[in-house]
Write a protein that holds these residues in place. Sequence first.
Motif, short mmCIF file in Angstrom:
data_model
loop_
_atom_site.label_atom_id
_atom_site.label_comp_id
_atom_site.label_asym_id
_atom_site.label_seq_id
_atom_site.Cartn_x
_atom_site.Cartn_y
_atom_site.Cartn_z
N TYR A 274 -0.51 -27.18 9.04
CA TYR A 274 -2.11 -26.49 9.37
C TYR A 274 -2.31 -27.77 10.29
O TYR A 274 -3.03 -27.43 10.65
N ASP A 275 -1.47 -28.47 10.41
CA ASP A 275 -1.59 -29.22 12.14
C ASP A 275 -1.43 -28.17 13.52
O ASP A 275 -2.24 -28.07 14.54
N GLU A 276 -0.63 -26.95 12.94
CA GLU A 276 -0.35 -26.03 13.94
C GLU A 276 -1.38 -24.84 13.76
O GLU A 276 -1.42 -23.71 14.47
N ILE A 277 -2.21 -24.63 13.27
CA ILE A 277 -3.16 -23.50 12.56
C ILE A 277 -4.25 -24.13 13.61
O ILE A 277 -5.30 -23.47 13.85
N ALA A 278 -4.59 -25.04 12.91
CA ALA A 278 -6.19 -25.62 14.15
C ALA A 278 -6.23 -25.85 15.36
O ALA A 278 -5.51 -25.91 15.61
N LEU A 291 -9.87 -28.64 6.53
CA LEU A 291 -8.99 -27.53 7.22
C LEU A 291 -8.38 -26.64 6.39
O LEU A 291 -8.47 -25.10 6.52
N LYS A 292 -7.42 -27.16 5.28
CA LYS A 292 -7.17 -26.65 4.50
C LYS A 292 -7.54 -26.08 3.53
O LYS A 292 -6.93 -24.55 3.44
N ARG A 293 -9.09 -26.44 3.45
CA ARG A 293 -8.96 -25.52 1.66
C ARG A 293 -9.69 -24.35 2.95
O ARG A 293 -10.33 -23.38 2.26
N VAL A 294 -10.91 -24.52 3.65
CA VAL A 294 -10.78 -23.31 4.88
C VAL A 294 -9.59 -22.24 4.89
O VAL A 294 -10.07 -20.95 4.47
N VAL A 295 -8.84 -22.70 5.70
CA VAL A 295 -7.91 -21.67 5.09
C VAL A 295 -7.36 -20.89 3.86
O VAL A 295 -7.53 -19.66 4.18
N LEU A 296 -7.30 -21.86 3.07
CA LEU A 296 -6.83 -21.19 1.63
C LEU A 296 -8.34 -20.26 0.68
O LEU A 296 -7.62 -19.18 0.95
#
Length: 367
Positions: A274-278, A291-296
């Motif tokens: 997720y650090d690469e997604i942010a 951030l993980k929750r919003v991505v999922l």
Amino acid sequence: MHPKLSRVARRILCCGRNASGDDLTDERNGSIRWVFSLRELRSATNSFNYDNKIGEGPLGSVYWGQVWEGSQIAVKKLKDARNGTEVEFASEVETLGRVRHKNLLSLRGYCADGAERVLVYDYMPNSSLFAHLHGTHSSECLLDWRRRTFIAIGAARALTYLHHHVTPPIIHGSIKTTNVLLDSDFQAHVGDFGLLRLISNEMDHDKIIGDNQRGYHAPEYIMFGKPTTGCDVYSFGIILLELTSGRKPVEKSGAQKLYGIRNWMLPLAKEGRYDEIADSKLNDKYSESELKRVVLIGLACTQREPEKRPTMLEVVSLLKGESKEMLSRLENEELFRPDSTASSLGMSTPEGSSDCILKSEQGLAEA
């Protein structure tokens, strides 16, 4: 003013479903100017001058304007409006006038003069979500993580209201970051809802799903041309992926090949990267769990199969962290298992679809 038109306008102001008089009051000047003359709107926009244009899409052009008492307005000139009389247009607009929610862009009035069909909205001083993520304001980095989460929940509440609290339900059909407008406090106001019913049936479907919408439309809408609430959920999911990553729905990779944000993000989420997604513009100042929750949630909303997507009611609950059980089920879905290939790069989608540091859950929980 045509006498019948006047009666329709009065009916709009007094018969809004589940709306009090306060809901229909403009907070700045104490009243709504419902029917505008074309002459007045020309004066307000300097004859729809190009310098006043603040947006353009497949349904029309939007101009900044200022009316005589000093308040600012956004004026949308519709393209390919349905043929019909002024009274027929007013009756169609009546539904839009009844729909009031703090996260929907308020419709202040309209103009039906000859062939012209114009809608007048509140002006949003902080422009659109698109402008801050990808456009003129992107370099200013005004969207910290807290603002992004508030915008996500506000826009989700607006769609929930349209889908679940309006009778009959309203399908937006054009969810994208340019239609998420931001007021002076960066609160989200979803615009352009209900406009599909005002547009001619003869309007080219390809025009609606063209470059302006690339990446936002669900595969079934591109294939069959029929918008549904599930299509809105898909489009909103793409916005969530944009909010977390700062990427556009579709970007060009090697050899000018188009690459969807979902296809890029899903493998990273499966591996927990997720650090690469942010979004790099967040400067690592975000809640990792949020951030993980919003991505999922965004990835769940953009599943190819409409029946697997959550409803907007569920999306709001998930975003706010109200149901730990629902979130746990979401995390354990096959879609997010590292060995799963479902809905990944192997399953292509039609062109046009896409596929301060917060130490706690406070940012989402307080929204």
